[in-house]
Design a protein around this motif. Structure first.
Motif, short mmCIF file in Angstrom:
data_model
loop_
_atom_site.label_atom_id
_atom_site.label_comp_id
_atom_site.label_asym_id
_atom_site.label_seq_id
_atom_site.Cartn_x
_atom_site.Cartn_y
_atom_site.Cartn_z
N SER A 226 0.40 -1.38 0.00
CA SER A 226 -0.04 0.51 0.29
C SER A 226 0.45 1.27 0.13
N SER A 227 1.85 0.78 0.16
CA SER A 227 3.26 2.50 0.33
C SER A 227 3.62 2.26 -1.32
N GLU A 228 3.62 3.32 -1.87
CA GLU A 228 5.04 3.28 -3.34
C GLU A 228 5.71 4.21 -2.56
N VAL A 229 6.16 3.78 -1.85
CA VAL A 229 7.71 4.82 -1.37
C VAL A 229 8.48 3.03 -1.58
N ALA A 230 7.76 2.29 -0.49
CA ALA A 230 8.78 0.96 -0.01
C ALA A 230 7.93 0.21 -1.40
N LEU A 231 6.77 0.11 -2.29
CA LEU A 231 7.28 -0.71 -2.61
C LEU A 231 8.15 -0.86 -3.84
N TYR A 232 8.22 0.93 -3.91
CA TYR A 232 9.59 1.57 -5.32
C TYR A 232 10.99 1.20 -4.76
N GLN A 233 11.25 0.88 -3.34
CA GLN A 233 12.12 0.28 -2.92
C GLN A 233 12.76 -0.72 -2.98
N ILE A 234 11.68 -1.73 -2.70
CA ILE A 234 11.58 -3.34 -2.72
C ILE A 234 12.30 -3.78 -4.65
N VAL A 235 11.09 -3.05 -5.41
CA VAL A 235 11.19 -3.22 -6.80
C VAL A 235 12.31 -3.11 -6.84
N ARG A 236 12.93 -1.88 -6.40
CA ARG A 236 14.29 -0.83 -7.35
C ARG A 236 16.23 -2.44 -6.64
N GLU A 237 15.32 -3.02 -5.10
CA GLU A 237 16.32 -3.45 -5.40
C GLU A 237 16.44 -5.46 -6.08
N LEU A 238 15.08 -5.47 -5.87
CA LEU A 238 15.70 -6.84 -6.66
C LEU A 238 15.86 -6.60 -8.05
N GLY A 239 15.44 -5.50 -8.74
CA GLY A 239 14.97 -4.87 -10.85
C GLY A 239 16.70 -5.93 -10.37
N GLU A 240 17.84 -6.85 -9.85
CA GLU A 240 18.99 -7.37 -10.67
C GLU A 240 18.82 -8.41 -11.40
N TYR A 241 17.82 -9.10 -10.71
CA TYR A 241 17.48 -10.35 -11.02
C TYR A 241 16.05 -10.10 -12.01
N ASP A 242 16.89 -10.77 -13.39
CA ASP A 242 16.26 -9.88 -14.53
C ASP A 242 15.63 -11.54 -15.09
N GLU A 243 16.21 -12.99 -14.73
CA GLU A 243 15.23 -14.53 -15.03
C GLU A 243 14.06 -14.26 -14.09
N LEU A 244 14.18 -14.00 -13.20
CA LEU A 244 12.18 -13.47 -12.30
C LEU A 244 12.09 -12.24 -13.06
N GLU A 245 10.52 -12.61 -13.51
CA GLU A 245 9.33 -11.19 -13.26
C GLU A 245 9.04 -10.72 -12.27
N ILE A 246 8.88 -9.93 -11.89
CA ILE A 246 8.46 -8.98 -10.72
C ILE A 246 7.55 -8.09 -11.41
N VAL A 247 6.41 -8.85 -10.78
CA VAL A 247 5.02 -7.60 -10.75
C VAL A 247 4.55 -7.10 -9.78
N PRO A 248 4.90 -6.12 -9.39
CA PRO A 248 3.90 -4.64 -8.18
C PRO A 248 3.01 -4.51 -8.28
N VAL A 249 2.51 -4.09 -7.24
CA VAL A 249 0.96 -4.18 -7.46
C VAL A 249 0.50 -3.00 -6.28
N LEU A 250 0.18 -2.41 -6.79
CA LEU A 250 -0.03 -1.00 -5.79
C LEU A 250 -1.38 -0.45 -4.65
N GLY A 251 -1.71 -1.40 -3.80
CA GLY A 251 -2.68 -1.72 -3.54
C GLY A 251 -3.49 -1.53 -1.71
N SER A 252 -4.00 -1.73 -1.14
CA SER A 252 -4.15 -2.56 -0.40
C SER A 252 -5.30 -3.92 -0.29
N VAL A 253 -5.10 -4.60 1.42
CA VAL A 253 -5.47 -5.91 1.36
C VAL A 253 -7.12 -6.11 1.66
N THR A 254 -6.98 -4.85 2.08
CA THR A 254 -8.64 -4.90 2.24
C THR A 254 -9.75 -4.49 1.22
#
Length: 640
Positions: A320-348
């Protein structure tokens, strides 16, 4: 004059220093051959023309050989004991080739050399080449560092790792005096690498006698408890302690001084890190599409890091946090062989959760999204229940109605005998897992719903360790809720690994001897006294506690009292029955059967209505009825 020459030489380029050394070795070889002739013939020898040619040929052979063996690769002040063996081989080869040349010239009728001259030449050259380097090294140290006081350094340990650390330290700082300390009585009084070994019981006297300020622990095969004991004993004497990390055990034949690090909080908790079981790590991840809710949080982000190398087919991050999602996606960006799908939203957002699970064909869900700060949730109870309890319900419904196989809830020890809305909301989340596990079983669906319950994660946002670190940087005081407050602690990486493995155990056993909907407990060792943790953190910063015994100390500790909803001590389970062991030694199952008589649909409706209407009294009434919020009805006699 000599000091000025040394200063001038030290300021020259490396190539100039090497040329000086080559010139010195040339003179040494020439003098060694002449001296060998003179001693053999017992006279001040004046060589004839043939002998002069042979004598001049000696350095022509020697210098390339010395260069090839690396005698000019390391400059004088960095020469170590290994130079002796290198010189032995280089001079030996030189003497052998020179003798062969002498034999060949003698065969062609040119007067050669007596055989004894060959042996004497080898001995004299070897002695002078080695002596030149070590005498010059000694002079450089004396003349260039005479104003620097000799410093003493303590190394706890006397095995191979300790020897390598000592050798490298002294190579970079020749005026450093190393003292080894060991618990092995057979080594008392011996010299290791030229440095003395003392028994551990003499540490206080050594620290006082030599004014030791720094120490390195190299206990390669000792437990965390042993290292912790040694650290504490050295800290008491004001010594700054560093530790050789465990992975140095696998490094053989290399200098490991660069691997020495400062002690971290995790080193002082007295717990052994659990080694992950590769097979259990793969069950719910390898080749699977994995959804992690709360992917930017402390546990959620660590789960992402652990899942990435497990060869998942897709990693879906819900945050749900844009900043937190951006940071983890950026950190995981070096793994090109894995498809990473970021979704901004709440579990509610139930519709959103259902859509992403369906669209991404999710197999496994690790549900880490939660509000976890007790005082904040206490002040915002409705949002806490909506996110923690009803958010879990939203994800569980989506998993139940989709093709997903596994849902693992990240729970907390605060869910046991909850004294806060946060704890009560997480207890409701645990019950949601048991409810949907029961639904899946009745419907004949092979779906796994389980919860993993553990305590505090070291370094997570809002925990005491980052708070204490900030307060120490600001000069204090450290705010402590109660001098007897205790908490369980675990590193984020270990917790995430055990969560993944617990989910695998639950999935593998689904439909087996044990019922689904289990609540797994992680072995977190013994609870830690927060006051002791605060003191250790101050010591790690090379500061002292300011109290009645030490009024001139650096950092004070201030008792502020327990905040609303906080406990003095946490517990990990309700039942007095011991937990049931699993295939993993650090993972067990709480002996807590689901609440059969609980009307879950009514519970969900009551919570939804109370939060929608912002009815605080009604919300607390529902939570108290189901979880015993604030009742203190603890049959185990623990202080809550």
């Amino acid at each position: 004059m000599l000091r000025e020459l040394v200063t001038w030489l030290l300021a020259r380029h490396r190539r100039v220093k090497q040329l000086f050394l080559v010139a010195a070795d040339t003179l040494i070889v020439l003098f060694a051959v002449w001296l060998a002739y003179s001693i053999r013939l017992n006279t001040f020898h004046v060589p004839n023309h043939a002998q002069l040619v042979l004598i001049l040929s000696a350095p022509v052979l020697a210098i390339p050989i010395f260069y090839g063996f690396g005698l000019y690769r390391s400059l004088i002040r960095y020469v170590g004991e290994e130079a002796i063996w290198t010189a032995f081989k280089a001079v030996g080869l030189m003497a052998l080739l020179w003798g062969l040349l002498a034999f060949m010239t003698r065969a062609y009728g040119i007067e050669g050399v007596p055989r004894s001259v060959l042996v004497l030449t080898w001995l004299f050259t070897l002695f002078m080449v080695i002596s030149l380097r070590f005498v010059a090294r000694w002079l450089l140290i004396i003349l260039s560092s005479s104003t620097v006081p000799r410093r003493h350094f303590l190394i706890y340990g006397a095995a191979e790792a300790a020897l390598q650390v000592a050798a490298t330290l002294q190579r970079h700082n020749p005026r450093l005096s190393i003292l080894h300390v060991t618990d092995d009585p057979s080594l008392d009084g011996r010299l290791i690498g030229g440095n003395p070994v003392y028994p551990a019981r003499e540490v206080p006297q050594l620290v006082s006698r030599y004014d030791i300020k720094d120490a390195i622990i190299t206990l390669r095969y000792s437990s965390n408890e042993k290292r912790m004991s040694v650290i504490e004993s050295l800290r008491k004497h004001g010594v700054r302690v560093r530790i050789l990390p465990a992975f140095a055990d696998i490094v053989e034949g290399k200098h490991v001084v660069n691997m020495v690090r400062d002690i971290e909080i995790g080193d002082l908790l007295g717990r052994e890190m659990a080694v992950p079981d590769k097979a259990l790590m793969d069950v719910n991840t390898q080749g699977k599409a994995v959804l992690i809710t709360g992917a930017g949080g402390s546990i959620g982000s660590e789960l992402c890091r652990q899942v990435v190398p497990l060869q998942a087919s897709r990693l879906v991050l819900l945050e749900s946090s844009e900043v937190a999602l951006y940071q983890i996606v950026r950190e995981l960006g070096e793994y090109d062989e894995l498809e990473i799908v970021p979704v901004l939203g709440s579990v509610t957002d139930e519709a959103l959760v259902k859509r992403i699970i369906a669209e991404q064909d999710v197999d496994t869900v690790f549900h880490a999204a939660a509000y976890k700060h007790v005082p904040l949730v206490e002040q915002n109870p409705h949002q806490g229940v909506i996110n923690n309890a009803l958010g879990t319900l939203s994800v569980a419904k989506a998993v139940f109605e989709s093709s997903a196989d596994v849902m693992v809830l990240i729970s907390t020890d605060k869910a046991v005998w909850p004294s806060s809305v946060m704890g009560a909301s997480k207890r409701i989340a645990e019950l949601v897992m048991q409810d949907f596990a029961s639904r899946a079983e009745k419907a004949g669906l092979r779906k796994t719903f389980c919860a993993v319950r553990f305590g505090n994660v070291i370094g997570s946002s809002g925990s005491v360790i980052p708070l204490f670190s900030e307060q120490i940087r600001n000069g204090g005081p450290l705010t402590l809720t109660h001098p007897k407050a205790t908490r369980y602690f675990m590193t984020a990486s270990e917790a995430a690994q055990l969560v993944i493995q617990a989910g695998s155990i639950a999935h593998a056993d689904a439909g087996g001897s044990r019922s689904d909907g289990d609540i797994f407990l992680l072995d977190m060792g013994k609870p830690v006294l927060i006051r002791d943790l605060a003191i250790k953190m101050v010591q790690l910063s090379n500061l002292t506690i300011c109290d009645e015994r030490n009024p001139q100390g650096d950092i004070a500790i201030k008792i502020i009292g327990l905040r609303p909803g906080e406990k003095l001590n946490e517990v990990l389970r309700y039942s007095v029955e011991p937990p049931v062991s699993t295939v993993h030694p650090k993972i067990s199952v709480a002996s807590e059967p689901p609440l059969e008589a609980l009307d879950f649909e009514r519970l969900y409706g009551d919570l939804g209505q109370a939060t929608a209407m912002q009815d605080h009294d009604r919300l607390i009434e529902v939570l108290s009825k189901v979880t015993g919020l604030g009742s203190h009805a603890n049959p185990r006699g623990k202080d809550t």
